[in-house]
Design an enzyme around this catalytic site. Structure first.
Site, PDB file in Angstrom:
ATOM      1  N   ARG A  79      13.292 -51.133  -2.088  1.00 15.71           N
ATOM      2  CA  ARG A  79      13.496 -49.982  -2.963  1.00 15.71           C
ATOM      3  C   ARG A  79      13.447 -48.704  -2.133  1.00 15.71           C
ATOM      4  O   ARG A  79      12.701 -48.623  -1.165  1.00 15.71           O
ATOM      5  CB  ARG A  79      12.401 -49.923  -4.036  1.00 15.71           C
ATOM      6  CG  ARG A  79      12.635 -50.825  -5.219  1.00 15.71           C
ATOM      7  CD  ARG A  79      11.584 -50.632  -6.306  1.00 15.71           C
ATOM      8  NE  ARG A  79      10.247 -50.993  -5.868  1.00 15.71           N
ATOM      9  CZ  ARG A  79       9.288 -50.128  -5.576  1.00 15.71           C
ATOM     10  NH1 ARG A  79       9.512 -48.829  -5.687  1.00 15.71           N
ATOM     11  NH2 ARG A  79       8.107 -50.532  -5.185  1.00 15.71           N
ATOM     12  N   GLY A 219      17.886 -55.867  -4.556  1.00 18.01           N
ATOM     13  CA  GLY A 219      17.311 -56.152  -5.871  1.00 18.01           C
ATOM     14  C   GLY A 219      16.908 -54.978  -6.721  1.00 18.01           C
ATOM     15  O   GLY A 219      17.556 -54.672  -7.718  1.00 18.01           O
ATOM     16  N   ALA A 270       0.712 -55.761  -3.371  1.00 17.27           N
ATOM     17  CA  ALA A 270      -0.181 -56.414  -2.393  1.00 17.27           C
ATOM     18  C   ALA A 270      -1.585 -56.655  -2.936  1.00 17.27           C
ATOM     19  O   ALA A 270      -2.544 -56.724  -2.184  1.00 17.27           O
ATOM     20  CB  ALA A 270      -0.252 -55.602  -1.091  1.00 17.27           C
ATOM     21  N   CYS A 271      -1.707 -56.774  -4.260  1.00 14.88           N
ATOM     22  CA  CYS A 271      -3.017 -57.047  -4.869  1.00 14.88           C
ATOM     23  C   CYS A 271      -3.051 -58.376  -5.613  1.00 14.88           C
ATOM     24  O   CYS A 271      -3.978 -58.633  -6.378  1.00 14.88           O
ATOM     25  CB  CYS A 271      -3.417 -55.911  -5.806  1.00 14.88           C
ATOM     26  SG  CYS A 271      -3.780 -54.369  -4.956  1.00 14.88           S
ATOM     27  N   LYS A 273      -0.739 -59.939  -7.898  1.00 14.30           N
ATOM     28  CA  LYS A 273      -0.371 -59.997  -9.320  1.00 14.30           C
ATOM     29  C   LYS A 273       0.232 -61.354  -9.703  1.00 14.30           C
ATOM     30  O   LYS A 273      -0.170 -61.970 -10.685  1.00 14.30           O
ATOM     31  CB  LYS A 273       0.623 -58.865  -9.627  1.00 14.30           C
ATOM     32  CG  LYS A 273       0.720 -58.536 -11.087  1.00 14.30           C
ATOM     33  CD  LYS A 273       1.236 -57.130 -11.350  1.00 14.30           C
ATOM     34  CE  LYS A 273       2.459 -56.823 -10.538  1.00 14.30           C
ATOM     35  NZ  LYS A 273       3.587 -56.333 -11.243  1.00 14.30           N
ATOM     36  N   ASN A 275      -0.007 -64.175  -8.084  1.00 15.47           N
ATOM     37  CA  ASN A 275      -1.034 -65.218  -7.915  1.00 15.47           C
ATOM     38  C   ASN A 275      -1.963 -65.273  -9.130  1.00 15.47           C
ATOM     39  O   ASN A 275      -2.348 -66.353  -9.587  1.00 15.47           O
ATOM     40  CB  ASN A 275      -1.868 -64.951  -6.653  1.00 15.47           C
ATOM     41  CG  ASN A 275      -1.066 -65.148  -5.380  1.00 15.47           C
ATOM     42  OD1 ASN A 275       0.033 -65.689  -5.410  1.00 15.47           O
ATOM     43  ND2 ASN A 275      -1.600 -64.703  -4.258  1.00 15.47           N
ATOM     44  N   ASN A 386       9.612 -58.013   3.099  1.00 19.84           N
ATOM     45  CA  ASN A 386       9.959 -57.850   1.679  1.00 19.84           C
ATOM     46  C   ASN A 386      11.003 -58.882   1.228  1.00 19.84           C
ATOM     47  O   ASN A 386      11.729 -58.663   0.264  1.00 19.84           O
ATOM     48  CB  ASN A 386      10.484 -56.425   1.416  1.00 19.84           C
ATOM     49  CG  ASN A 386      10.500 -56.076  -0.063  1.00 19.84           C
ATOM     50  OD1 ASN A 386       9.615 -56.465  -0.817  1.00 19.84           O
ATOM     51  ND2 ASN A 386      11.521 -55.356  -0.490  1.00 19.84           N
ATOM     52  N   ALA A 387      11.062 -60.015   1.938  1.00 22.70           N
ATOM     53  CA  ALA A 387      11.979 -61.092   1.536  1.00 22.70           C
ATOM     54  C   ALA A 387      11.647 -61.548   0.119  1.00 22.70           C
ATOM     55  O   ALA A 387      10.483 -61.532  -0.287  1.00 22.70           O
ATOM     56  CB  ALA A 387      11.863 -62.256   2.513  1.00 22.70           C
ATOM     57  N   ASN A 515     -11.093 -66.299  -9.334  1.00 24.04           N
ATOM     58  CA  ASN A 515     -11.023 -65.161 -10.261  1.00 24.04           C
ATOM     59  C   ASN A 515     -11.134 -65.609 -11.719  1.00 24.04           C
ATOM     60  O   ASN A 515     -11.420 -64.802 -12.603  1.00 24.04           O
ATOM     61  CB  ASN A 515      -9.717 -64.383 -10.052  1.00 24.04           C
ATOM     62  CG  ASN A 515      -9.651 -63.735  -8.682  1.00 24.04           C
ATOM     63  OD1 ASN A 515     -10.676 -63.490  -8.048  1.00 24.04           O
ATOM     64  ND2 ASN A 515      -8.452 -63.470  -8.198  1.00 24.04           N
TER      65      ASN A 515
END
Length: 621
Positions: A79, A219, A270-271, A273, A275, A386-387, A515
């Site tokens: 982006r 994308g 990178a947090c 989401k 997962n 960023n693939a 979690n």
């Protein structure tokens, strides 16, 4: 010059759509016009054409059936936030967190670029629905593009084709989305595998509810149903119509007794989401199940019962590949078994894909994302960081049974969290909706090595919406407060932080499937069953409140460290909110000033280092 025939199917009845297609064809001058029907035959034909042109590589039918690899131009891989514009009529309505140009000026610029931009190419018309067809929460868009890559990805990411056209009667509203790679072809000119243009514009006109994207095939810049429509334009629609368009995952939680709840969660990039959305509970928590409704975007509207109901407006997953593995997210890996498009990943000699983090040991030889030979130790990534993978959501083994329910799923809790190595505890429940909105408005993540600025500095990302809010962020906060006032049964709001570290820089919390232990407590709080302790920040679990089965080594002392509130650190945290809040000052909710003062007042009265242990500072609820 003869008008370009638009060859509209007889079933097209929407006069606005026909007029827009005619005008766009006259402006962009394509060689031909194709109305996409969304069929398997159309998808296969376009994929085969892209294999023949060198855009797609067919992967092994044995390893990865009906799947393709695509390599973008190295200049077109992500982006482009600095080329993304919110062109509201009034500059102040876009706010200081968005780029703004006057609509008239921007349209003049775009019309010059778009004139003849599709010469030598086919103009594809993609009718698509964001959300289940016919849902009162869903909205329709139509994307015009000159990229077959966009058509094939949109078929996976949205419900598109003839069925959507059938819903568009003469007067039906839709969001027009115009996209061009900006690479016209002269007669006889050879095309390149990934056409794009150095000049890029991703432009949103919120009052008109329209989007124009020029110069990029990637994308987020080209699949205009995703961030452009589903967040930037939809957030503006939601403000006007009283609903929410959010950068959130939606998951279902089912207890061993069969009680089902739905939770929406917002985390910056990178947090973890995806997962979290596809989490597998620890084996010891037998009977607990997690199901996925969506991993990225939620559209949320009020039901007749005073609760909020959410849909995932997308039909597929457009996920970051590097770091995805059987260890980190086995459900995502299972989703990718077939019928996928992979962009900028590496190719194995046997016709499969690979990326960093997929396996502990990389293969001995690969073709990297730029088409060059790659061996371990060659000091460049095999896959671009960023693939991406584009995968059908229905292939996810834990997709929720209600993921296509046109009425949406009822949301019991909102969870917000960033990546913070200190200060923020593992989990806490906000005192009320107002405190929860403040929590989400001021959340952030520490800058990583990949971002500009000092590592460890906190980048505020309100509601994880900073790059995606289509209007003034201060108005957005006010809108959240307003929505809360209209609900008779609002979701509870929680903050989490999976990334707190000890004095040696090691993560205190194991994360991933563990979690689930925190999520179980959150669900318990929603139903008034789980115990909590009052802290300077809100309500927190006691050590005994979490399910520790199978995590025997996690001591009470370690948990106390993970949950502690350092008075000085939190004062600095609250003072650091000033930078963002001052920027939005003229439209900031007045409640925020009071909440901040109340939090500071609570901290002044709390011990220097608040922990769960001292009974005189706790109150059971």
């Amino acid at each position: 010059m003869e008008p370009i025939p638009i060859n509209a199917p007889d079933s097209v009845r929407n006069l606005k759509l026909l007029q827009w297609v005619r005008e766009t064809a006259e402006l962009c001058q394509p060689d031909s016009v194709c109305w996409c029907d969304g069929s398997v035959e159309e998808y296969d034909r376009l994929c085969n054409e892209m294999v023949a042109s060198g855009t797609f590589i067919k992967l092994s039918e044995q390893k990865r059936p009906n799947s393709y690899l695509c390599r973008s131009d190295p200049s077109d891989v992500a982006r482009v936030e600095d080329r993304t514009f919110i062109c509201s009529i009034r500059r102040q309505d876009a706010g200081p967190t968005n780029n703004w140009v006057a609509p008239k000026e921007m349209k003049a610029t775009l019309n010059k670029l778009l004139a003849g931009c599709m010469k030598g190419r086919t103009m594809y018309i993609i009718p698509f629905s964001m959300g289940p067809l016919g849902s009162h929460i869903a909205h329709i868009g139509v994307e015009i593009t000159d990229s077959p890559y966009v058509v094939t990805n949109m078929r996976i990411m949205t419900r598109m084709g003839r069925a959507v056209l059938d819903l568009l009667d003469e007067e039906a509203e839709f969001v027009p989305c115009l996209h061009s790679v900006g690479a016209p072809l002269e007669p006889g000119q050879q095309d390149v595998p990934w056409p794009c243009n150095d000049t890029k514009y991703i432009v949103h006109f919120p009052e008109e509810r329209s989007i124009v994207s020029y110069g990029s095939g990637y994308g987020g810049n080209a699949l205009l149903g995703k961030k452009c429509f589903a967040l930037r334009i939809a957030s503006s629609m939601a403000r006007d119509e009283g609903w929410l368009a959010e950068h959130m995952l939606i998951l279902g939680v089912e207890s061993p007794e069969g009680e089902k709840d739905y939770v929406a969660a917002a985390f910056p990039s990178a947090c973890g989401k995806t997962n979290f959305a596809m989490m597998i509970p620890p084996g010891e928590m037998e009977g607990w199940k997690i199901t996925t409704v969506g991993d990225d975007i939620a559209w949320i509207k009020q039901g007749k019962d005073g609760r909020l109901y959410a849909i995932n407006p997308e039909y597929g997953f457009f996920g970051v590949a590097p770091g995805t593995s059987e260890k980190s997210n086995p459900n995502a890996m299972a989703t990718l078994h077939a019928n996928c498009i992979f962009t900028n990943v590496a190719l194995t000699p046997d016709g499969d894909v690979w990326w960093e983090g997929m396996t502990d040991t990389p293969p001995d030889f690969l073709i990297d994302w730029q088409g060059k030979p790659w061996v371990p130790g060659c000091e460049r990534p095999a896959a671009h960081p960023n693939a991406r993978f584009t995968a059908p959501a229905h292939q996810c083994p834990v997709i929720d049974e209600n993921w296509e329910n046109p009425d949406g799923v009822p949301i019991s809790a909102f969870i917000f969290g960033g990546r913070r190595g200190d200060t923020i505890p593992l989990v806490y429940q906000s005192a009320n909706w107002y405190y929860g909105v403040y929590l989400a408005a001021t959340m952030g993540s520490e800058k990583t090595a990949a971002a500009a600025g000092k590592i460890g500095d906190v980048r505020r990302d309100p509601f994880a919406m900073l790059p995606f809010c289509g209007y003034h962020m201060g108005d957005y906060f006010n809108h959240w407060l307003h929505v809360g006032r209209t609900l008779t049964d609002p979701p509870r709001i929680f903050g989490v932080n999976w990334f707190r570290k000890d004095e040696n820089g090691k993560f205190l919390w194991p994360g991933f499937g563990e979690n689930m232990r925190v999520l179980k407590w959150i669900i318990g709080r929603v139903h008034g069953r789980a115990a909590a302790v009052e802290s300077p920040l809100g309500w927190m679990p006691r050590y005994e409140s979490l399910d520790w089965r199978g995590l025997d080594g996690f001591t009470r002392d370690k948990f106390s460290t993970l949950m502690s509130v350092d008075r000085e650190a939190w004062k600095q945290e609250l003072f650091s909110h000033e930078e963002l809040l001052e920027k939005l000052y003229d439209r900031l909710p007045k409640e925020f000033t009071h909440i901040r003062e109340l939090m500071l007042s609570t901290l002044w009265r709390s011990p220097e280092h608040w922990e769960l242990a001292p009974e005189r500072y706790t109150a059971e609820h």
